[in-house]
Design a protein around this motif. Structure first.
Motif, PDB file in Angstrom:
ATOM      1  N   ASP A 190      29.711  35.731  46.393  1.00 16.04           N
ATOM      2  CA  ASP A 190      30.752  35.873  45.374  1.00 16.04           C
ATOM      3  C   ASP A 190      31.003  37.344  45.054  1.00 16.04           C
ATOM      4  OD1 ASP A 190      31.023  33.163  45.248  1.00 16.04           O
ATOM      5  OD2 ASP A 190      29.688  32.904  43.513  1.00 16.04           O
ATOM      6  N   GLN A 191      29.903  38.069  44.832  1.00 16.66           N
ATOM      7  CA  GLN A 191      30.047  39.486  44.521  1.00 16.66           C
ATOM      8  C   GLN A 191      30.668  40.245  45.696  1.00 16.66           C
ATOM      9  OE1 GLN A 191      29.163  41.012  41.348  1.00 16.66           O
ATOM     10  NE2 GLN A 191      30.636  42.364  42.340  1.00 16.66           N
ATOM     11  N   ALA A 192      30.238  39.888  46.900  1.00 15.86           N
ATOM     12  CA  ALA A 192      30.794  40.528  48.084  1.00 15.86           C
ATOM     13  C   ALA A 192      32.292  40.290  48.179  1.00 15.86           C
ATOM     14  CB  ALA A 192      30.092  40.014  49.342  1.00 15.86           C
ATOM     15  N   GLY A 193      32.728  39.051  47.865  1.00 17.51           N
ATOM     16  CA  GLY A 193      34.154  38.743  47.899  1.00 17.51           C
ATOM     17  C   GLY A 193      34.933  39.555  46.891  1.00 17.51           C
ATOM     18  N   THR A 194      34.363  39.735  45.673  1.00 21.75           N
ATOM     19  CA  THR A 194      35.020  40.551  44.647  1.00 21.75           C
ATOM     20  C   THR A 194      35.196  41.991  45.121  1.00 21.75           C
ATOM     21  OG1 THR A 194      34.110  39.161  42.884  1.00 21.75           O
ATOM     22  CG2 THR A 194      34.868  41.381  42.277  1.00 21.75           C
ATOM     23  N   TYR A 195      34.126  42.549  45.697  1.00 14.60           N
ATOM     24  CA  TYR A 195      34.190  43.937  46.184  1.00 14.60           C
ATOM     25  C   TYR A 195      35.235  44.080  47.293  1.00 14.60           C
ATOM     26  CZ  TYR A 195      29.895  45.093  43.637  1.00 14.60           C
ATOM     27  OH  TYR A 195      28.959  45.327  42.668  1.00 14.60           O
ATOM     28  N   LYS A 196      35.327  43.087  48.146  1.00 10.73           N
ATOM     29  CA  LYS A 196      36.293  43.163  49.246  1.00 10.73           C
ATOM     30  C   LYS A 196      37.725  43.137  48.728  1.00 10.73           C
ATOM     31  CE  LYS A 196      34.485  39.849  51.806  1.00 10.73           C
ATOM     32  NZ  LYS A 196      34.347  38.916  52.956  1.00 10.73           N
ATOM     33  N   MET A 197      37.976  42.320  47.702  1.00  6.37           N
ATOM     34  CA  MET A 197      39.322  42.296  47.136  1.00  6.37           C
ATOM     35  C   MET A 197      39.664  43.628  46.488  1.00  6.37           C
ATOM     36  SD  MET A 197      39.896  38.466  45.548  1.00  6.37           S
ATOM     37  CE  MET A 197      38.416  38.475  44.528  1.00  6.37           C
ATOM     38  N   GLU A 198      38.706  44.206  45.782  1.00  5.37           N
ATOM     39  CA  GLU A 198      38.933  45.504  45.141  1.00  5.37           C
ATOM     40  C   GLU A 198      39.159  46.585  46.208  1.00  5.37           C
ATOM     41  OE1 GLU A 198      35.493  46.040  42.741  1.00  5.37           O
ATOM     42  OE2 GLU A 198      36.178  44.680  41.146  1.00  5.37           O
ATOM     43  N   ALA A 199      38.382  46.518  47.278  1.00  9.79           N
ATOM     44  CA  ALA A 199      38.543  47.490  48.360  1.00  9.79           C
ATOM     45  C   ALA A 199      39.927  47.365  48.980  1.00  9.79           C
ATOM     46  CB  ALA A 199      37.464  47.279  49.423  1.00  9.79           C
ATOM     47  N   SER A 200      40.369  46.126  49.148  1.00  5.03           N
ATOM     48  CA  SER A 200      41.686  45.902  49.727  1.00  5.03           C
ATOM     49  C   SER A 200      42.783  46.475  48.844  1.00  5.03           C
ATOM     50  CB  SER A 200      41.907  44.408  49.942  1.00  5.03           C
ATOM     51  OG  SER A 200      43.173  44.160  50.513  1.00  5.03           O
ATOM     52  N   ASP A 201      42.618  46.345  47.513  1.00 11.67           N
ATOM     53  CA  ASP A 201      43.601  46.908  46.596  1.00 11.67           C
ATOM     54  C   ASP A 201      43.654  48.434  46.723  1.00 11.67           C
ATOM     55  OD1 ASP A 201      44.268  44.420  45.644  1.00 11.67           O
ATOM     56  OD2 ASP A 201      42.905  44.503  43.917  1.00 11.67           O
ATOM     57  N   PHE A 202      42.484  49.063  46.736  1.00  9.03           N
ATOM     58  CA  PHE A 202      42.449  50.527  46.865  1.00  9.03           C
ATOM     59  C   PHE A 202      43.032  50.979  48.207  1.00  9.03           C
ATOM     60  CE2 PHE A 202      38.880  50.392  43.663  1.00  9.03           C
ATOM     61  CZ  PHE A 202      39.563  51.103  42.689  1.00  9.03           C
ATOM     62  N   LYS A 203      42.736  50.223  49.234  1.00 13.22           N
ATOM     63  CA  LYS A 203      43.243  50.566  50.561  1.00 13.22           C
ATOM     64  C   LYS A 203      44.764  50.455  50.602  1.00 13.22           C
ATOM     65  CE  LYS A 203      42.852  49.249  55.431  1.00 13.22           C
ATOM     66  NZ  LYS A 203      42.221  48.305  56.385  1.00 13.22           N
ATOM     67  N   SER A 204      45.300  49.419  49.985  1.00 15.66           N
ATOM     68  CA  SER A 204      46.749  49.249  49.938  1.00 15.66           C
ATOM     69  C   SER A 204      47.410  50.382  49.164  1.00 15.66           C
ATOM     70  CB  SER A 204      47.103  47.905  49.290  1.00 15.66           C
ATOM     71  OG  SER A 204      46.603  46.834  50.058  1.00 15.66           O
TER      72      SER A 204
END
Length: 367
Positions: free
Chosen positions: A98-112
């Motif tokens: 769950d935590q990993a999924g949250t971090y990945k979504m946040e990373a995707s936002d920053f990357k975008s």
């Protein structure tokens, strides 16, 4: 238009189970990556610019001093910086999906948004939270590559390919990282493999570039090899020529030595000459042996005997009837010998110095 994901979408994703979140998150990341690629890599860096300042992405890029349009000198500085900067940590333990999924979504936002440094931090946290997928590793590698950390990007892509050898994204990013590192043969191999799995227009241009670089490198290698072989052939020819010249010189010297020995051998033995001179007047015990000994002991006469023509005339004289003494009774022969420019002076010196031993006092026609 903003590249930041709407909050209601993020909230809806959080309500899903961990497995569903990973599936949806991965699908959205892929869609966003495709959209970004179609629009161009620079779109995300400029869309969030406000009227009173730079976008967050531009601020981060300025702070890190790395952009996709940086000069060659800046790239060199960043490569030196990369050598000193440690690679980001890999997964060690943990299973918080769950935590990993949250971090990945946040990373995707920053990357975008073009904030690759922040995206890198979130991707790293996601990797540490739970066993990373090949796609997650490839995404972090993409952020690393955009930050100029090509070596670290290669490491992440290689780890991704250990999990999934057919990951076109990992192959493509590693190929681009190798291109930045000027390892063109490795880059060509990875980009070519990625194109057979999933064709990409940008990767096609990269592949064209590195292929030309490989051709140039191969051409230089072939040229150096040919130059080296040419130098070796030239050296071998020089050695062979020197050996042949030395052999020829040795053969000539041997032939000259044999000729001299043969000429000396043509003089009849002192005791065995016809008309031997054992009874010549004035011979000090002498006979022919005394004459020859006296002749060779005289430097001037001995030097004259080195002339093949003189040697031949002397041999003929000593082998004729009466030997040297018979010359005194043969004026015609005497005149013939004296008329020869090489033999005449020697005979004249011989008669002058050895006359008493040869049984004659005066020399006919010698004055």
């Amino acid at each position: 238009m903003s590249n930041t994901r709407p909050s209601e979408v993020s909230e809806a994703i959080k309500k899903l189970g961990s497995a569903e979140q990973v599936v949806v998150q991965t699908y959205i990341e892929n869609l966003e990556a495709e959209i970004k690629q179609l629009k161009g890599d620079d779109v995300g860096e400029h869309e969030n610019t406000s009227g009173d300042g730079q976008s967050q992405a531009e601020a981060v890029v300025d702070e890190e001093e790395t952009t996709e349009e940086e000069t060659t000198d800046e790239a060199a500085v960043e490569e030196e910086k990369e050598e000193e900067e440690p690679y980001p940590p890999m997964y060690e333990s943990g299973d918080d999906m769950d935590q990993a999924g949250t971090y990945k979504m946040e990373a995707s936002d920053f990357k975008s948004a073009g904030d690759y440094a922040a995206a890198l931090d979130k991707y790293t946290l996601a990797i540490q939270a739970a066993p990373p997928s090949a796609l997650l590793l490839a995404n972090r590698a993409d952020a690393l590559l955009r930050l100029g950390r090509s070596g670290a990007a290669v490491r992440d892509c290689s780890s991704a390919l250990e999990q999934n050898p057919d990951s076109a994204k990992a192959l493509r990013i590693r190929g681009r990282a190798y291109k930045e590192l000027q390892e063109y043969e490795k880059s060509r191999k990875d980009l070519s493999s990625s194109q057979t799995i999933d064709y990409d227009d940008v990767a096609a241009e990269d592949l064209k570039f590195v292929t030309e670089k490989v051709k140039e490198s191969d051409k230089e290698k072939v040229q150096k090899k040919l130059e080296g072989e040419q130098k070796l052939r030239k050296r071998a020819e020089e050695i062979q020529k020197a050996q042949e010249e030395a052999r020829k010189e040795a053969e000539e010297e041997a032939a000259e030595r044999e000729a001299r020995e043969a000429e000396m051998g043509d003089v009849p033995p002192m005791g065995g000459m016809p008309g031997g001179m054992g009874g010549m007047p004035g011979g000090d015990g002498g006979g022919m042996g005394g004459l020859m000994s006296a002749l060779l002991s005289d430097p001037e006469l001995a030097a004259g005997m080195q002339n093949p023509k003189v040697m031949a005339a002397f041999s003929s004289l000593m082998s004729s009837p009466g030997g040297a003494a018979g010359l005194m009774s043969n004026p015609a022969k005497m005149q013939e010998l004296m008329a020869d420019p090489e033999v005449g002076p020697f005979i004249q010196k011989l008669m002058k110095k050895m006359g008493p031993m040869m049984g004659g006092g005066g020399m006919p026609g010698a004055g």
